[in-house]
Design a protein around this motif. Structure first.
Motif, PDB file in Angstrom:
ATOM      1  N   ALA A 118       0.956  -1.346  -0.162  1.00 27.59           N
ATOM      2  CA  ALA A 118       0.068   0.100  -0.085  1.00 27.59           C
ATOM      3  C   ALA A 118       0.918   1.073  -0.091  1.00 27.59           C
ATOM      4  N   ASP A 119       0.385   2.287  -0.378  1.00 30.57           N
ATOM      5  CA  ASP A 119       1.212   3.527   0.024  1.00 30.57           C
ATOM      6  C   ASP A 119       1.595   3.788   1.374  1.00 30.57           C
ATOM      7  N   ASN A 137      11.403   9.714   2.772  1.00 25.52           N
ATOM      8  CA  ASN A 137      11.905  10.412   1.521  1.00 25.52           C
ATOM      9  C   ASN A 137      12.594  11.621   2.056  1.00 25.52           C
ATOM     10  N   THR A 138      12.188  12.622   3.099  1.00 21.58           N
ATOM     11  CA  THR A 138      12.790  13.748   3.164  1.00 21.58           C
ATOM     12  C   THR A 138      13.377  13.947   4.465  1.00 21.58           C
ATOM     13  N   TYR A 139      13.439  13.108   5.244  1.00 21.36           N
ATOM     14  CA  TYR A 139      13.948  13.360   6.746  1.00 21.36           C
ATOM     15  C   TYR A 139      15.560  13.013   6.467  1.00 21.36           C
ATOM     16  N   PRO A 140      16.562  13.915   7.106  1.00 21.40           N
ATOM     17  CA  PRO A 140      17.823  13.747   7.031  1.00 21.40           C
ATOM     18  C   PRO A 140      18.291  12.392   7.773  1.00 21.40           C
ATOM     19  N   GLU A 141      19.368  11.974   7.278  1.00 19.94           N
ATOM     20  CA  GLU A 141      19.901  10.521   7.679  1.00 19.94           C
ATOM     21  C   GLU A 141      19.764  10.623   9.195  1.00 19.94           C
ATOM     22  N   GLU A 142      20.676  11.539   9.780  1.00 13.81           N
ATOM     23  CA  GLU A 142      20.575  11.494  11.349  1.00 13.81           C
ATOM     24  C   GLU A 142      19.350  11.579  12.266  1.00 13.81           C
ATOM     25  N   GLU A 143      18.289  12.250  11.613  1.00 12.31           N
ATOM     26  CA  GLU A 143      16.736  12.219  11.920  1.00 12.31           C
ATOM     27  C   GLU A 143      16.286  10.824  11.893  1.00 12.31           C
ATOM     28  N   LEU A 144      16.400  10.123  10.709  1.00 10.95           N
ATOM     29  CA  LEU A 144      16.030   8.602  10.507  1.00 10.95           C
ATOM     30  C   LEU A 144      16.619   7.780  11.517  1.00 10.95           C
ATOM     31  N   GLU A 171      15.280   6.332  -6.447  1.00  7.57           N
ATOM     32  CA  GLU A 171      13.942   6.429  -6.741  1.00  7.57           C
ATOM     33  C   GLU A 171      12.997   6.578  -5.307  1.00  7.57           C
ATOM     34  N   PRO A 172      11.997   7.479  -5.467  1.00  7.33           N
ATOM     35  CA  PRO A 172      11.378   7.811  -4.393  1.00  7.33           C
ATOM     36  C   PRO A 172      10.675   6.402  -3.500  1.00  7.33           C
ATOM     37  N   ILE A 173      10.554   6.335  -2.187  1.00  6.26           N
ATOM     38  CA  ILE A 173      10.215   5.038  -1.755  1.00  6.26           C
ATOM     39  C   ILE A 173       8.584   5.563  -1.445  1.00  6.26           C
ATOM     40  N   VAL A 174       7.655   5.182  -1.781  1.00  4.83           N
ATOM     41  CA  VAL A 174       6.240   5.641  -1.952  1.00  4.83           C
ATOM     42  C   VAL A 174       5.360   4.374  -1.428  1.00  4.83           C
ATOM     43  N   THR A 175       5.844   3.301  -1.244  1.00  5.13           N
ATOM     44  CA  THR A 175       4.950   2.100  -1.095  1.00  5.13           C
ATOM     45  C   THR A 175       5.572   1.041   0.021  1.00  5.13           C
ATOM     46  N   VAL A 176       4.816   0.312   0.586  1.00  6.78           N
ATOM     47  CA  VAL A 176       5.320  -0.727   1.709  1.00  6.78           C
ATOM     48  C   VAL A 176       6.246  -1.568   1.097  1.00  6.78           C
TER      49      VAL A 176
END
Length: 301
Positions: A118-119, A137-144, A171-176
């Motif tokens: 799913a999305d 897709n947008t959080y910096p590596e340190e925050e992840l 590529e953007p990661i948009v699904t499970v």
């Protein structure tokens, strides 16, 4: 009760813990399928009143037709202000069953479950703007790294964060399924299900700001309860349980309990059960979700 939606955990223990006055005012801040609410209403008399909260629009379909019942479509972090709108400034008991409902996990399109493609959504309230897709897709590596380590308690959180950041460049990661494929190289063998569950838990907690909401709720609970009123909280995650335990013990989330000039502890609640309560072996066998449940009970001093 809608058992398909969600089976309430430790139902009898929760109701007993509330020590219900049949003429009292009670709040169920996690309505869900309505299991706990229906049981509270069974213990209330004509003069009693129950207010319930749920931010999930799907839960509204389970509302109860009863003059003593009011369902408020809001996150429990806004409990105090919403109750004030209804003319309520103090209550006899508050119940919270934290975490995610069986219904939310089983709804494929919500993106909560590792079982379905799913999305990447994971919003409990569909009005919220932040999604798991945004985080990935947008959080910096340190925050992840921080989110996976703290909220997911993942041992290789740094490696996982680095792997995700590298994958999203391609590529953007948009699904499970894309998320699972992107990190499969760092997933421990024979522990795949547990690992993915931890990853999804971390993302869900971040998307819904669950720990911040819990802190706000606990502070408001102490203000709302009458003297002798009960706070009953069931959690499923060590971070949640630690916040609840610290607040009951100290009236705050970090540091030592404050004391007045005479050395008396300054805190709004006292623990009713010194030792955390857990579900029976029989209940865990019948309902796997009960396995990690921890129940704490406090009384307003």
């Amino acid at each position: 009760m809608n058992n398909d939606y969600h089976i309430p955990v430790m139902l009898t223990e929760c109701i007993d813990a509330l020590n219900i006055d049949q003429h009292g005012i009670y709040v169920d801040v996690t309505f869900g399928g309505g299991g706990h609410s229906r049981e509270i209403l069974r213990n209330l008399g004509e003069g009693g009143k129950l207010y319930a909260f749920d931010q999930d629009p799907d839960a509204i379909a389970n509302s109860i037709q009863d003059d003593r019942f009011t369902l408020i479509h809001q996150n429990f972090r806004f409990m105090k202000n919403n109750l004030r709108v209804h003319g309520v400034v103090e209550v006899d008991g508050i119940l919270a069953d934290l975490g995610i409902s069986s219904h939310q996990i089983n709804e494929r399109e919500r993106g909560f479950s590792t079982r379905f493609d799913a999305d990447l959504d994971m919003r409990m309230d569909q009005v919220g703007t932040l999604t798991a897709r945004d985080v990935v897709n947008t959080y910096p590596e340190e925050e992840l790294h921080r989110i996976f380590g703290m909220y997911g308690e993942i041992q290789n959180a740094r490696t996982l964060a680095r792997t995700l950041v590298a994958a999203r460049v391609i590529e953007p990661i948009v699904t499970v399924s894309q998320l699972k494929r992107a990190v499969e190289a760092v997933v421990p063998k024979k522990r795949e299900n547990k690992y993915y569950a931890q990853v999804f838990q971390a993302l869900r907690i971040e998307v819904n700001k669950e720990l911040q909401a819990l802190e706000a709720f606990l502070l408001q609970s102490a203000d709302l309860l009458k003297t002798g009123g009960r706070l009953v909280v069931m959690s499923y995650h060590s971070l949640e349980d630690r916040l609840v335990k610290n607040f009951i013990a100290k009236g705050k989330f970090k540091g030592e309990v404050e004391k007045d000039f005479f050395g008396n502890e300054i805190k709004p609640l006292r623990a009713v059960n010194r030792k955390v309560m857990v579900a029976s072996a029989e209940e865990v066998e019948a309902n796997n979700r009960a396995r990690s449940a921890k129940l704490r009970i406090a009384e307003k001093i």
